[in-house]
Design an enzyme around this catalytic site. Structure first.
Site, PDB file in Angstrom:
ATOM      1  N   HIS A 294       6.997   0.671   0.523  1.00 13.11           N
ATOM      2  CA  HIS A 294       5.893  -0.250   0.802  1.00 13.11           C
ATOM      3  C   HIS A 294       5.651  -0.342   2.305  1.00 13.11           C
ATOM      4  CE1 HIS A 294       3.030  -3.352   0.460  1.00 13.11           C
ATOM      5  NE2 HIS A 294       3.748  -4.331  -0.049  1.00 13.11           N
ATOM      6  N   HIS A 333      -1.873   7.806  -1.941  1.00 15.21           N
ATOM      7  CA  HIS A 333      -1.788   6.362  -2.120  1.00 15.21           C
ATOM      8  C   HIS A 333      -1.735   6.059  -3.606  1.00 15.21           C
ATOM      9  CE1 HIS A 333      -2.858   2.083  -1.824  1.00 15.21           C
ATOM     10  NE2 HIS A 333      -2.449   2.158  -0.585  1.00 15.21           N
ATOM     11  N   ASP A 389      -1.295   4.493   6.973  1.00 10.65           N
ATOM     12  CA  ASP A 389      -0.016   4.583   7.667  1.00 10.65           C
ATOM     13  C   ASP A 389       0.094   5.825   8.546  1.00 10.65           C
ATOM     14  OD1 ASP A 389       1.200   2.242   6.451  1.00 10.65           O
ATOM     15  OD2 ASP A 389       1.223   3.396   4.607  1.00 10.65           O
TER      16      ASP A 389
END
Length: 472
Positions: A294, A333, A389
């Site tokens: 996460h 994702h 990210d």
């Protein structure tokens, strides 16, 4: 005679075990899982009693892949189209026109504030950023090498010990669920405190590891400006954070403020469903975000790029990924199946930050990895596009944040989303029901106790505890 046609907004299910047919209503393209409980059947010959067949059919959904647990008005995601909207507003518009604190108001209260509403909101959040002096002793009680996320998680729970007014165990179970002006005022005060103090707690976790004194939140700066001030201030006269870095961090905070029912938001709601105080619920969310699946993804991206080294090593790395010898971080994702809309915004921010900080030495490697992966059928077919990210870690690194501080920079803005979902659940129609998922029991059936000297040892690494070698 005309045959009656069932309504189109119904799902008709036939249980072939019994021949029973049930019509299940479809509302908002969903069906109630409890409707299947009426499909009861006698236990088949030899079937385990633990299946509870006579009590109705259960729905199995490992990892909540297709289970809706709440009706929400907060965030909409279309993973196939790469769409993210907060309360109906496209994330691209908010990122270019709004601020993190204004967007926080939107997420929590449902609309963009007027100028006067925003002033009250901003003043209250910033006013509540100051910590009790005892917090200094709390942070200094950690080891010198304690992970900042461990400190932040502990600090949110610790914070709740100061505010008995916010604890339904002490003030009554309906403290936050009544929805009257008095209850809403108590709720709002905790929201101010948690958002205001999130940056202060994070800055304290950072500075205690630097061996620096803590800094009182300043006046006259923005939310992210105050955060950077508390982290960087070393006694300089009239010190202010660099405006480009302040704005970049504000946009990153806005992008990370909410993302529907991810693992940590779901944890907050699961915990909050017991009517625990909001500080404990936020601490639980922080613990969930701590996990590498996460909140640790942007840190993993930097470690991956460091391991690759130079751009010329990218093809070999991607081949190792295909062989499953290496892990590709920052791509793909759970929800987005095309591209993460936040990644494009972050890529633009990165260029602005690098003009101030200078290019990160890993940037060329990152760009080469992005280029090679996006033209490789292996990754294209698997819909492994860069996510938020992939670029955010490079920005944090360029700004000087330590690698293990990256999850903290995710948790601080996500407090907003957690609170928005928590508040919505507290005020939902019909009140709060404690979340209690079902299980499918596949363990042993009923068996009798055996005396210790008559037992046969169970063998195998998972069936016996591991021995520990003790030193000293």
């Amino acid at each position: 005679m005309v045959n009656a046609q069932p309504p189109k907004n119904m799902l008709t299910v036939r249980d072939n075990r019994t021949g029973k047919v049930v019509d299940i209503p479809i509302q908002d393209n969903s069906i109630p899982a409890t409707a299947f409980k009426v499909l009861k059947a006698p236990r088949a010959e030899g079937e385990r009693e633990e299946n509870e067949t006579e009590k109705g059919l259960r729905i199995a959904d490992k990892g909540f892949l297709n289970t809706a647990v709440i009706r929400s008005e907060i965030t909409f995601i279309d993973g196939d189209a790469g769409v993210l909207r907060y309360r109906g507003f496209p994330i691209e518009q908010l990122a270019t026109k709004s601020s993190h604190l204004e967007t926080a108001y939107l997420l929590i209260y449902g609309s963009l504030p007027t100028a006067s509403q925003y002033k009250v909101w901003q003043d209250e959040v910033l006013h509540h950023g100051v910590m009790h002096s005892d917090a200094e002793q709390f942070f200094k009680s950690f080891r010198y090498d304690a992970h900042p996320m461990a400190m932040l998680t502990s600090a949110f729970a610790y914070l709740g010990s100061y505010y008995s007014e916010a604890n339904p165990s002490l003030q009554g179970q309906k403290l936050f669920t009544k929805g009257d002006p008095e209850s809403l005022a108590v709720m709002d005060k905790q929201i101010y405190r948690l958002i205001g103090k999130a940056t202060t707690l994070a800055a304290m976790a950072y500075r205690v590891r630097q061996g620096r004194n803590f800094v009182t939140p300043p006046t006259g700066l923005s939310y992210t400006g105050s955060f950077l001030y508390q982290m960087d201030h070393l006694g300089e006269e009239n010190y202010k954070p660099h405006p480009v870095l302040e704005k970049a961090l504000d946009v990153l905070f806005l992008l990370h403020a909410d993302h529907e029912l991810n693992a940590s938001a779901t944890t907050v709601l699961q915990t909050g469903s017991s009517l625990v105080d909001p500080y404990s619920a936020i601490a639980a969310g922080c613990a969930s975000l701590y996990g590498p699946l996460h909140g640790g993804a942007n840190e993993a991206v930097i470690r991956m790029l460091i391991s690759i080294g130079k751009p010329e090593n990218v093809p070999g790395f991607l081949e190792a990924v295909k062989r499953k010898d290496k892990v590709l971080s920052g791509f793909g994702h759970r929800v987005y199946k095309t591209s993460d809309p936040r990644s494009f915004i972050v890529r633009q921010i990165a260029d602005e930050v690098f003009r101030v900080t200078g290019k990160d030495e890993l940037l060329e490697t990152a760009m080469a990895l992005h280029h090679e992966a996006m033209k490789d059928d292996y990754f294209v077919k698997r819909k492994l596009a860069p996510n938020v990210d992939f670029w955010s870690g490079l920005i944090y690194r360029a700004m000087g944040f330590p690698l293990d501080f990256f999850p903290v920079l995710f948790a601080v803005p996500r407090v907003v989303g957690w609170l928005a979902h928590w508040r919505q659940m507290m005020l939902q129609e019909g009140g709060v029901k404690i979340w209690r998922p079902r299980q499918i029991y596949v363990g042993p059936g009923k068996r009798d106790y055996v005396a210790v000297d008559e037992r046969v040892a169970e063998e195998g690494p998972r069936l016996t505890p591991s021995p520990v070698v003790h030193s000293g």
